[in-house]
Motif scaffolding. Sequence first.
Motif, mmCIF file in Angstrom:
data_model
loop_
_atom_site.group_PDB
_atom_site.id
_atom_site.type_symbol
_atom_site.label_atom_id
_atom_site.label_comp_id
_atom_site.label_asym_id
_atom_site.label_seq_id
_atom_site.Cartn_x
_atom_site.Cartn_y
_atom_site.Cartn_z
ATOM 1 N N MET A 82 0.840 -1.192 0.000
ATOM 2 C CA MET A 82 0.000 0.000 0.000
ATOM 3 C C MET A 82 0.878 1.247 0.000
ATOM 4 S SD MET A 82 -3.251 0.887 2.368
ATOM 5 C CE MET A 82 -4.041 -0.476 1.577
ATOM 6 N N GLU A 83 0.513 2.200 -0.843
ATOM 7 C CA GLU A 83 1.271 3.439 -0.941
ATOM 8 C C GLU A 83 0.675 4.523 -0.053
ATOM 9 O OE1 GLU A 83 4.075 4.570 -2.854
ATOM 10 O OE2 GLU A 83 4.380 2.404 -2.852
ATOM 11 N N PHE A 84 1.509 5.115 0.772
ATOM 12 C CA PHE A 84 1.086 6.229 1.613
ATOM 13 C C PHE A 84 1.791 7.486 1.128
ATOM 14 C CE2 PHE A 84 0.767 2.435 4.241
ATOM 15 C CZ PHE A 84 -0.522 2.558 4.744
ATOM 16 N N ASP A 85 1.095 8.635 1.153
ATOM 17 C CA ASP A 85 1.775 9.863 0.753
ATOM 18 C C ASP A 85 2.652 10.360 1.905
ATOM 19 O OD1 ASP A 85 0.341 11.681 2.451
ATOM 20 O OD2 ASP A 85 -1.235 11.897 0.954
ATOM 21 N N ILE A 86 3.453 11.368 1.637
ATOM 22 C CA ILE A 86 4.464 11.830 2.598
ATOM 23 C C ILE A 86 3.847 12.272 3.928
ATOM 24 C CG2 ILE A 86 4.624 14.198 1.713
ATOM 25 C CD1 ILE A 86 7.756 12.317 2.553
#
Length: 108
Positions: free
Chosen positions: A1-5
């Motif tokens: 899963m990609e999380f933003d900064i």
Amino acid sequence: MEFDISEKLAMVHLIDSVIIADGEVHKGEINALTKLMTIIDFDSNFLIQARNIDLEQSVKILKNMSVSKKSSLAKILEDVAISDGHFHEKENEIIRHVFSEIGVSKKA
């Protein structure tokens, strides 16, 4: 899963808060954090940055995450909390507070 900064900063802040909640950093917690550095994709410099935001800022960011991201975060926090073999009451308090603020029901 990609999380933003910003999500990563908020998550790492919470993970760090759970690790230091009982006043001791255990080997299991360090191992869990090291694993998460790869999974969430952050380094020790990022951890230092995450310590500069406060809990309420973190909660505000995490509130806006999708349900699936919140579920991932819930699992991560619970895994970190028990990684030292003991689910300390202070760790539990932080997790309960965050879960209620961002709308996640607690499993444990």
